[in-house]
Design a protein around this motif. Structure first.
Motif, short mmCIF file in Angstrom:
data_model
loop_
_atom_site.label_atom_id
_atom_site.label_comp_id
_atom_site.label_asym_id
_atom_site.label_seq_id
_atom_site.Cartn_x
_atom_site.Cartn_y
_atom_site.Cartn_z
N PHE A 149 0.82 -1.21 0.00
CA PHE A 149 0.00 0.00 0.00
C PHE A 149 0.85 1.26 0.00
O PHE A 149 2.07 1.20 0.16
N ALA A 150 0.17 2.39 -0.21
CA ALA A 150 0.86 3.69 -0.16
C ALA A 150 0.18 4.55 0.89
O ALA A 150 -1.01 4.40 1.14
N ILE A 151 0.98 5.43 1.48
CA ILE A 151 0.41 6.43 2.38
C ILE A 151 0.47 7.75 1.62
O ILE A 151 1.54 8.11 1.13
N VAL A 152 -0.65 8.43 1.50
CA VAL A 152 -0.63 9.69 0.76
C VAL A 152 -1.26 10.79 1.61
O VAL A 152 -2.07 10.51 2.49
N SER A 153 -0.87 12.02 1.31
CA SER A 153 -1.49 13.13 2.03
C SER A 153 -1.14 14.44 1.34
O SER A 153 -0.25 14.48 0.49
N HIS A 154 -1.83 15.46 1.74
CA HIS A 154 -1.40 16.81 1.38
C HIS A 154 -0.11 17.05 2.19
O HIS A 154 0.00 16.55 3.31
N PRO A 155 0.86 17.81 1.62
CA PRO A 155 2.10 18.01 2.37
C PRO A 155 1.82 18.51 3.80
O PRO A 155 0.93 19.33 3.99
N ASP A 156 2.57 17.97 4.72
CA ASP A 156 2.53 18.40 6.13
C ASP A 156 1.42 17.78 6.96
O ASP A 156 1.31 18.06 8.15
N ARG A 163 -10.23 6.67 -6.63
CA ARG A 163 -11.61 6.38 -7.02
C ARG A 163 -11.65 5.81 -8.43
O ARG A 163 -12.35 4.86 -8.73
N MET A 164 -10.87 6.43 -9.31
CA MET A 164 -10.82 5.99 -10.71
C MET A 164 -10.40 4.52 -10.81
O MET A 164 -10.90 3.77 -11.62
N ARG A 165 -9.47 4.14 -9.96
CA ARG A 165 -8.94 2.78 -10.01
C ARG A 165 -9.63 1.84 -9.02
O ARG A 165 -9.25 0.70 -8.89
N LYS A 166 -10.64 2.38 -8.30
CA LYS A 166 -11.36 1.58 -7.31
C LYS A 166 -10.42 1.01 -6.24
O LYS A 166 -10.57 -0.13 -5.78
N THR A 167 -9.42 1.78 -5.87
CA THR A 167 -8.47 1.32 -4.86
C THR A 167 -9.10 1.50 -3.47
O THR A 167 -9.58 2.59 -3.15
N PRO A 168 -9.09 0.46 -2.64
CA PRO A 168 -9.62 0.61 -1.28
C PRO A 168 -8.81 1.63 -0.47
O PRO A 168 -7.58 1.62 -0.53
N VAL A 169 -9.52 2.46 0.27
CA VAL A 169 -8.88 3.57 0.97
C VAL A 169 -9.26 3.57 2.45
O VAL A 169 -10.41 3.39 2.79
N ILE A 170 -8.26 3.75 3.32
CA ILE A 170 -8.52 3.99 4.75
C ILE A 170 -8.09 5.42 5.04
O ILE A 170 -7.06 5.87 4.55
N SER A 220 -16.73 -5.69 2.46
CA SER A 220 -16.78 -5.84 1.00
C SER A 220 -16.94 -4.48 0.32
O SER A 220 -16.38 -4.23 -0.75
N GLU A 221 -17.67 -3.57 0.97
CA GLU A 221 -17.81 -2.23 0.39
C GLU A 221 -16.46 -1.49 0.41
O GLU A 221 -16.11 -0.75 -0.50
N TYR A 222 -15.72 -1.73 1.49
CA TYR A 222 -14.36 -1.15 1.57
C TYR A 222 -13.49 -1.71 0.44
O TYR A 222 -12.83 -0.98 -0.28
N LEU A 223 -13.53 -3.04 0.30
CA LEU A 223 -12.67 -3.66 -0.72
C LEU A 223 -13.07 -3.25 -2.13
O LEU A 223 -12.25 -3.23 -3.04
N ALA A 224 -14.35 -2.90 -2.29
CA ALA A 224 -14.81 -2.47 -3.62
C ALA A 224 -14.45 -1.00 -3.88
O ALA A 224 -14.70 -0.47 -4.97
N LEU A 235 -4.17 -4.42 8.65
CA LEU A 235 -3.67 -5.74 8.24
C LEU A 235 -4.82 -6.76 8.14
O LEU A 235 -4.79 -7.64 7.29
N LYS A 236 -5.82 -6.60 9.00
CA LYS A 236 -6.96 -7.52 8.93
C LYS A 236 -7.80 -7.30 7.68
O LYS A 236 -8.23 -8.24 7.05
N ILE A 237 -8.05 -6.04 7.36
CA ILE A 237 -9.05 -5.79 6.30
C ILE A 237 -8.47 -5.44 4.94
O ILE A 237 -9.14 -5.61 3.92
N ALA A 238 -7.25 -4.96 4.89
CA ALA A 238 -6.73 -4.48 3.59
C ALA A 238 -6.56 -5.64 2.62
O ALA A 238 -6.30 -6.77 3.02
N PRO A 239 -6.73 -5.34 1.33
CA PRO A 239 -6.67 -6.42 0.33
C PRO A 239 -5.27 -6.98 0.15
O PRO A 239 -4.28 -6.26 0.28
N THR A 240 -5.20 -8.25 -0.16
CA THR A 240 -3.95 -8.86 -0.61
C THR A 240 -3.88 -8.61 -2.12
O THR A 240 -4.83 -8.09 -2.70
N PRO A 241 -2.76 -8.94 -2.78
CA PRO A 241 -2.63 -8.62 -4.20
C PRO A 241 -3.84 -9.09 -5.03
O PRO A 241 -4.37 -10.17 -4.81
N ARG A 242 -4.23 -8.21 -5.94
CA ARG A 242 -5.47 -8.45 -6.68
C ARG A 242 -5.18 -8.72 -8.16
O ARG A 242 -4.09 -8.41 -8.65
#
Ligand code: G4P
Length: 526
Positions: free
Chosen positions: A13-20, A128-135, A239-243, A268-275
């Motif tokens: 996974f990646a961690i993303v944010s606005h700077p700071d 959203r475009m890629r339907k990537t699950p986001v926390i 499942s909604e998260y994974l979608a 670690l419990k909920i995030a997807p494994t390689p798809r």
């Protein structure tokens, strides 16, 4: 371990944010949990910055922005965690967007006081475009922040995704008392200025009288808010998260290491494994026995002491093995990779095998470009690496005639890395660099000087857009080239590009040559 079990324990996974907002701090804390780094506590310590973050480049240290995307892997419990770091600065968004094609999920960090900021929105658009699950991790709760319900509403509206809090903060700022973990019904108390890892106190329900002892009168507010929340939000749906339709939300303070372990454990419990992934030819399942992967990043000169260039390959299926012959499908060439590397935090080490979800660094001397596919022989091509329409243009000139070879080599390699795009004007032979952010020009100049010993100078050019022109009618294309000869250029691989200096000129050309296709990004051939 079988291929299946290897895949099922991987979280990339990646961690993303606005700077700071706290992306670096959160990354460091996750690495601490994973034992990938050992300097507990202060993020401000230079040491931790050097070992933990993607300080591959001198420039990053100088400017304090994360320019290079790096990979940090660690083992945590039974999991293999791969964090792909992304540059924080918006001028390097292309790099971030490309990295997002190589992850299976994303954690978005939001500053509790600032709410959703412009870059967070853009990053969410890509997810959203890629339907990537986001926390979502709402950070800096130790500082006064917006009302939690308002903040959640803002996240939903601005990021256009449904949310479901899985933890709940008890106040914020100086009154911040802790976070109640809804997912595991446990309470973690906050002690200001303590940065060590604390264990949560577990309650089976929020009416437990023991809660009062810890929270005093705040317990009533917590109960009310949790009741309200349970009324407003439906049950968390994995499942909604994974979608990619629902973002679980956590609260905490990365600086104080607070709420981070909860985030990690739930992640670690909920995030997807390689798809499964799409190629131009078919969908490839990670569990397929044959290895395949694609290059999402190229980085030259990672180590200033050795002239080295590394292609970062995301493994998509099967088992990758050192020294096995693999096909480079664009070149239809076979390669044996004798020293593939894995990235364990700041360390690189040669590995013998790797599995879907892993990122492998392949030493390269110019064979790879971003988007290339490697397989065990099958002729497939991975899809979906975005390319960008450059928005800023400058002539690039040699500022040290003794170093023209070095300059040519440096420009060539930096363009392969996808740092910017290069066009050669066919009329006057001048080279033009196209970027999406001003800072990219400065990085190019800096890297040319420090990595290649070449000096360059940028000169202004009146230009609006670079358009790749294409037509099946060869004669028509030839007419176009002749008529627009002063504005024609070639891109790095020799394709025709029309350099329009204003919207008006572009409109005119399109009207005049209706049968010619104008493309604004370079990936129209895919
Ligand atoms: P970024 O990668 O998203 O750009 O953010 P980074 O982690 O570098 O954090 C930006 C600033 O916010 C840093 O302070 C960091 O210490 C601070 N910060 C991060 N998380 C928290 C938090 O939970 N609470 C509080 N109060 N501050 C937090 P800085 O002074 O700009 O940098 P530094 O000198 O600490 O490195």
């Amino acid at each position: 371990m079988s291929l299946k079990s290897e895949i099922e324990r991987r979280k990339t996974f990646a961690i993303v944010s606005h700077p700071d907002a706290g992306k670096t701090t959160l990354t460091e804390k996750l690495l601490l949990f994973g034992g990938a780094i050992h300097v507990a506590g202060a993020v401000k310590s230079n040491k931790i910055k050097k070992t933990a973050t993607s300080d591959f480049m001198e420039i990053e240290r100088q400017r304090g922005i994360s320019v290079a995307t790096s990979v940090m892997a660690f083992e945590y419990n039974e999991y293999k965690v791969n964090i792909l770091d992304t540059p924080g600065h918006q001028d390097f968004q292309e790099d971030t967007f490309r990295t997002l094609t190589a992850v299976d999920s994303v954690i978005i960090v939001i500053d509790a006081a600032k709410g959703v900021e412009p870059q967070t929105k853009k990053l969410m658009d890509v997810c959203r475009m890629r339907k990537t699950p986001v926390i979502v991790f709402v950070n800096k709760m130790d500082r006064p922040s917006e009302d939690t319900f308002n903040l959640l509403e803002e996240i939903e509206n601005q990021l256009q995704i449904s949310t479901r809090p899985l933890s709940w903060p008890i106040n914020s700022g100086p009154g911040f008392k802790g976070v109640y973990n809804i997912y595991s019904s446990s309470l973690q108390l906050f002690r200001p200025n303590v940065q060590e890892i604390e264990t949560g106190i577990k309650f089976d329900n929020i009416y437990d009288s023991g809660l009062e002892k810890h929270l005093g009168s705040d317990v009533e507010i917590l109960r009310e808010e949790l009741e309200l929340l349970e009324g407003v939000y439906p049950e968390f749906s994995e499942s909604e998260y994974l979608a990619g339709n629902l973002a679980p939300v956590f609260f905490g303070s990365a600086l104080y290491n607070f709420g981070v372990q909860e985030l990690l454990n739930t992640f670690l419990k909920i995030a997807p494994t390689p798809r499964p992934r799409l190629t131009n030819e078919r969908i490839v399942n990670p569990y397929e026995a044959s290895f395949s992967g694609f290059v999402f990043k190229i980085h030259a000169n990672i180590d200033p002491n050795h002239r080295s260039r590394i292609a970062f390959v995301k493994i998509c299926s099967g088992k990758f093995e050192r020294n096995k012959p693999y096909t480079h499908t664009r070149l239809n060439k076979t390669f044996k990779i004798s020293s593939p590397t894995a990235f364990m935090a700041a360390k690189k080490e040669v590995i013998d095998e790797a599995y879907p979800g892993d990122i492998v660094g392949i030493p390269d001397n110019g064979n790879f470009i971003i988007g290339d596919t490697l397989t065990e022989g099958e002729n497939i091509h991975y899809k979906g690496l975005p390319s960008f329409s450059p928005e800023m243009f400058r002539y690039i000139e040699n500022a040290d005639p003794m170093k023209s070879k070095q300059l040519a080599k440096g420009i060539d390699q930096l363009m392969d890395e996808g740092v910017a795009q290069l066009f050669t004007n066919q009329f006057n032979g001048r080279k033009i660099i196209g970027c999406v952010g001003q800072l990219q020009f400065e990085v190019i100049q800096y890297r040319l000087e420090h990595e290649y010993g070449a000096k360059c100078r940028f000169e202004p050019i009146q230009m609006y857009k670079a358009c790749w022109v294409k037509s099946n009618d060869k004669q028509l294309l030839e007419d176009f080239r002749k008529r627009k000869s002063q504005r024609m250029a070639k891109d790095k691989i020799g394709r025709d590009v029309f350099m329009a200096d204003s919207p008006f000129i572009l409109d005119m050309a399109r009207q005049e040559f209706e049968k010619i296709d104008f493309h604004f990004t370079s990936d129209f051939d895919n």
